[in-house]
Design a protein around this motif. Sequence first.
Motif, PDB file in Angstrom:
ATOM      1  N   ILE A   1       0.821  -1.217   0.000  1.00  0.00           N
ATOM      2  CA  ILE A   1       0.000   0.000   0.000  1.00  0.00           C
ATOM      3  C   ILE A   1       0.853   1.265   0.000  1.00  0.00           C
ATOM      4  O   ILE A   1       0.390   2.340   0.358  1.00  0.00           O
ATOM      5  CB  ILE A   1      -0.996  -0.005   1.181  1.00  0.00           C
ATOM      6  N   GLY A   2       2.119   1.109  -0.417  1.00  0.00           N
ATOM      7  CA  GLY A   2       2.958   2.287  -0.615  1.00  0.00           C
ATOM      8  C   GLY A   2       3.441   2.938   0.673  1.00  0.00           C
ATOM      9  O   GLY A   2       3.247   2.392   1.765  1.00  0.00           O
ATOM     10  N   CYS A   3       4.074   4.081   0.527  1.00  0.00           N
ATOM     11  CA  CYS A   3       4.675   4.760   1.680  1.00  0.00           C
ATOM     12  C   CYS A   3       4.362   6.249   1.594  1.00  0.00           C
ATOM     13  O   CYS A   3       3.764   6.704   0.621  1.00  0.00           O
ATOM     14  CB  CYS A   3       6.185   4.514   1.671  1.00  0.00           C
ATOM     15  N   PRO A   4       4.749   7.031   2.587  1.00  0.00           N
ATOM     16  CA  PRO A   4       4.409   8.473   2.546  1.00  0.00           C
ATOM     17  C   PRO A   4       4.911   9.188   1.293  1.00  0.00           C
ATOM     18  O   PRO A   4       4.410  10.258   0.952  1.00  0.00           O
ATOM     19  CB  PRO A   4       5.092   9.026   3.807  1.00  0.00           C
ATOM     20  N   SER A   5       5.901   8.614   0.584  1.00  0.00           N
ATOM     21  CA  SER A   5       6.344   9.350  -0.597  1.00  0.00           C
ATOM     22  C   SER A   5       5.514   9.014  -1.839  1.00  0.00           C
ATOM     23  O   SER A   5       5.363   9.846  -2.724  1.00  0.00           O
ATOM     24  CB  SER A   5       7.848   9.176  -0.840  1.00  0.00           C
ATOM     25  N   CYS A   6       4.945   7.820  -1.931  1.00  0.00           N
ATOM     26  CA  CYS A   6       4.127   7.532  -3.124  1.00  0.00           C
ATOM     27  C   CYS A   6       2.622   7.516  -2.860  1.00  0.00           C
ATOM     28  O   CYS A   6       1.825   7.584  -3.793  1.00  0.00           O
ATOM     29  CB  CYS A   6       4.573   6.236  -3.803  1.00  0.00           C
ATOM     30  N   ARG A   7       2.226   7.435  -1.605  1.00  0.00           N
ATOM     31  CA  ARG A   7       0.784   7.333  -1.346  1.00  0.00           C
ATOM     32  C   ARG A   7      -0.017   8.595  -1.716  1.00  0.00           C
ATOM     33  O   ARG A   7      -1.139   8.473  -2.207  1.00  0.00           O
ATOM     34  CB  ARG A   7       0.499   6.924   0.092  1.00  0.00           C
ATOM     35  N   PRO A   8       0.538   9.799  -1.483  1.00  0.00           N
ATOM     36  CA  PRO A   8      -0.259  10.988  -1.830  1.00  0.00           C
ATOM     37  C   PRO A   8      -0.740  10.992  -3.276  1.00  0.00           C
ATOM     38  O   PRO A   8      -1.908  11.304  -3.542  1.00  0.00           O
ATOM     39  CB  PRO A   8       0.713  12.148  -1.558  1.00  0.00           C
ATOM     40  N   ALA A   9       0.125  10.600  -4.207  1.00  0.00           N
ATOM     41  CA  ALA A   9      -0.276  10.572  -5.620  1.00  0.00           C
ATOM     42  C   ALA A   9      -1.381   9.542  -5.832  1.00  0.00           C
ATOM     43  O   ALA A   9      -2.352   9.778  -6.573  1.00  0.00           O
ATOM     44  CB  ALA A   9       0.927  10.231  -6.496  1.00  0.00           C
ATOM     45  N   TYR A  10      -1.239   8.411  -5.158  1.00  0.00           N
ATOM     46  CA  TYR A  10      -2.266   7.366  -5.258  1.00  0.00           C
ATOM     47  C   TYR A  10      -3.586   7.841  -4.651  1.00  0.00           C
ATOM     48  O   TYR A  10      -4.655   7.665  -5.244  1.00  0.00           O
ATOM     49  CB  TYR A  10      -1.766   6.093  -4.569  1.00  0.00           C
ATOM     50  N   ASN A  11      -3.500   8.476  -3.482  1.00  0.00           N
ATOM     51  CA  ASN A  11      -4.703   9.006  -2.835  1.00  0.00           C
ATOM     52  C   ASN A  11      -5.454   9.957  -3.772  1.00  0.00           C
ATOM     53  O   ASN A  11      -6.686   9.925  -3.842  1.00  0.00           O
ATOM     54  CB  ASN A  11      -4.337   9.748  -1.544  1.00  0.00           C
ATOM     55  N   GLU A  12      -4.695  10.775  -4.497  1.00  0.00           N
ATOM     56  CA  GLU A  12      -5.337  11.713  -5.419  1.00  0.00           C
ATOM     57  C   GLU A  12      -6.119  10.991  -6.499  1.00  0.00           C
ATOM     58  O   GLU A  12      -7.245  11.346  -6.825  1.00  0.00           O
ATOM     59  CB  GLU A  12      -4.282  12.618  -6.066  1.00  0.00           C
ATOM     60  N   LYS A  13      -5.511   9.937  -7.031  1.00  0.00           N
ATOM     61  CA  LYS A  13      -6.186   9.112  -8.047  1.00  0.00           C
ATOM     62  C   LYS A  13      -7.472   8.511  -7.479  1.00  0.00           C
ATOM     63  O   LYS A  13      -8.505   8.467  -8.138  1.00  0.00           O
ATOM     64  CB  LYS A  13      -5.270   7.970  -8.516  1.00  0.00           C
ATOM     65  N   LEU A  14      -7.365   8.041  -6.224  1.00  0.00           N
ATOM     66  CA  LEU A  14      -8.531   7.425  -5.577  1.00  0.00           C
ATOM     67  C   LEU A  14      -9.653   8.449  -5.406  1.00  0.00           C
ATOM     68  O   LEU A  14     -10.812   8.177  -5.721  1.00  0.00           O
ATOM     69  CB  LEU A  14      -8.146   6.869  -4.205  1.00  0.00           C
ATOM     70  N   ILE A  15      -9.273   9.620  -4.915  1.00  0.00           N
ATOM     71  CA  ILE A  15     -10.277  10.672  -4.680  1.00  0.00           C
ATOM     72  C   ILE A  15     -10.972  11.035  -5.996  1.00  0.00           C
ATOM     73  O   ILE A  15     -12.199  11.119  -6.079  1.00  0.00           O
ATOM     74  CB  ILE A  15      -9.627  11.910  -4.025  1.00  0.00           C
ATOM     75  N   GLU A  16     -10.159  11.164  -7.043  1.00  0.00           N
ATOM     76  CA  GLU A  16     -10.688  11.471  -8.372  1.00  0.00           C
ATOM     77  C   GLU A  16     -11.706  10.398  -8.790  1.00  0.00           C
ATOM     78  O   GLU A  16     -12.816  10.703  -9.219  1.00  0.00           O
ATOM     79  CB  GLU A  16      -9.504  11.446  -9.343  1.00  0.00           C
ATOM     80  N   TYR A  17     -11.319   9.142  -8.629  1.00  0.00           N
ATOM     81  CA  TYR A  17     -12.184   8.030  -9.028  1.00  0.00           C
ATOM     82  C   TYR A  17     -13.477   7.999  -8.223  1.00  0.00           C
ATOM     83  O   TYR A  17     -14.570   7.881  -8.771  1.00  0.00           O
ATOM     84  CB  TYR A  17     -11.430   6.707  -8.879  1.00  0.00           C
ATOM     85  N   PHE A  18     -13.345   8.146  -6.896  1.00  0.00           N
ATOM     86  CA  PHE A  18     -14.545   8.053  -6.056  1.00  0.00           C
ATOM     87  C   PHE A  18     -15.453   9.276  -6.227  1.00  0.00           C
ATOM     88  O   PHE A  18     -16.668   9.165  -6.105  1.00  0.00           O
ATOM     89  CB  PHE A  18     -14.163   7.840  -4.586  1.00  0.00           C
ATOM     90  N   LYS A  19     -14.851  10.422  -6.524  1.00  0.00           N
ATOM     91  CA  LYS A  19     -15.693  11.613  -6.751  1.00  0.00           C
ATOM     92  C   LYS A  19     -16.551  11.409  -7.997  1.00  0.00           C
ATOM     93  O   LYS A  19     -17.709  11.837  -8.033  1.00  0.00           O
ATOM     94  CB  LYS A  19     -14.824  12.862  -6.871  1.00  0.00           C
ATOM     95  N   ALA A  20     -15.991  10.695  -8.975  1.00  0.00           N
ATOM     96  CA  ALA A  20     -16.762  10.406 -10.190  1.00  0.00           C
ATOM     97  C   ALA A  20     -17.889   9.408  -9.924  1.00  0.00           C
ATOM     98  O   ALA A  20     -18.815   9.274 -10.709  1.00  0.00           O
ATOM     99  CB  ALA A  20     -15.827   9.884 -11.285  1.00  0.00           C
ATOM    100  N   ASN A  21     -17.767   8.668  -8.791  1.00  0.00           N
ATOM    101  CA  ASN A  21     -18.787   7.665  -8.451  1.00  0.00           C
ATOM    102  C   ASN A  21     -19.452   7.978  -7.114  1.00  0.00           C
ATOM    103  O   ASN A  21     -19.920   7.074  -6.420  1.00  0.00           O
ATOM    104  CB  ASN A  21     -18.125   6.288  -8.359  1.00  0.00           C
TER     105      ASN A  21
END
Length: 420
Positions: free
Chosen positions: A166-186
């Motif tokens: 599930i990544g680390c503090p250096s790569c998770r923020p970018a992933y979180n953004e993708k998730l937020i984008e996806y869930f906002k669309a749904n």
Amino acid sequence: MYQKVKGFRDIYGLEARYWNKVEKVFRQTFRTFNFEEFYLPVLEKTEVFNRGIGSTTDIVEKEMFAFDDRDGTSVSLRPEGTASLVRAYVENKLFSTPGISKYYYIGPMFRRERPQKGRFRQFTQAGIEVFGSGGPSIDADVIYLLYKLAENLGIKDYVSMEINSIGCPSCRPAYNEKLIEYFKANIDHLCGDCLRRLDKNPMRILDCKNESCKKITADAPKAVDYLCDECKDHFEGVKSYLDALSVPYKVNPMMVRGLDYYVRTAFEMITDKLGSQSAVGAGGRYDGLIQLLGGPDTAGIGFAVGIDRLVSLCMLNETEKENDLDVFIISFKDVSDKTALKLANEMRSQGISVDMDYDFRKMKKQFSLADRYGALFTVVIGEDEAAKNTAAVKDMQAGTQEEIETAKVTAYIIDKLRRN
Ligand code: ATP
Ligand code: MG
């Protein structure tokens, strides 16, 4: 008549037998991996959990048995072991011991969630924590240990292992953004809890048990596709060590953990034999937690297993007997009562399990007691035997009987038990 508190339960009879066996196998297995037992308090200051588990997690938001002590300090019954153990590790300055530290604990945890089959408000976890090693080989060995526990309990065919990164503090923020984008669309499909999680902790939406949320999480972006190079290498390392150990596992890119502190490796041992409560044990890496709780920057990894659920799995095997007494002594008041008491304790000090009828009832009654206890042998000292200083020793399985000098009964039984 008093009744127990909702979500709490009594454990006895056959279940207690299995419980005993599970704890014994766990302690033996942990020792073979050089883990030391740690006895932790069940009550901690609430802030240990707020900080350690994360204030937006389900546990801290709605499941803790928290109350104010008389001096006004908020204290909580521990909902899990990791935050407590890290608190203890830091408070006792155990980080100053050179090398890595490996601890295990077994004990009750408390979460005020909706009671149902396999889900209680007091349940028992056995867990391990390893402090001080950040490399992928320890991750694999810890996952192997979890698998080994199931194997040593004879239930490895009932469980399977899933892993993820599930990544680390250096790569998770970018992933979180993708998730937020996806869930906002749904967004129309998200439950109320997940709407709240969306901005604070979007990854936890992947763990939601709500059907409508589950449907859209199936196509959500996967953490493994957004790992930084270090996390990618680490995950490849874990998998290659697991392959070397021949641990069967599956990568489940949607598996996350419900607690805030996890990074990189996450894993879960699941079963399809217990209905909707499928998680038997789970864990992961939590490299930032020790520092978060006031210690030095130290890597950490661990897991916790639900003993209640494991015991239910073991009970599907039905190999443990409710009773397994070695010897039942049948004796009579003023005839052989004292001889029986002495003989019972002579045998017990040799490690033989012995019981007798302390009310010295009729022979038939005593035999039925022996039967109820599942005694392997009965030792009858009636009037005839008492006069001759002997006892009639009956092998309850074979149905054979021999007359033995009272002084030699213990040695005789030891020999018989050894041959069985
Ligand atoms: P679940 O998804 O079932 O709620 P969890 O992710 O909350 O589990 P963890 O916090 O990882 O569970 O705890 C590890 C193990 O403890 C679980 O895999 C499970 O076997 C057990 N466990 C957790 N909560 C309970 C409970 N309320 N009653 C019984 N066992 C539990
Ligand atoms: Mg839970």
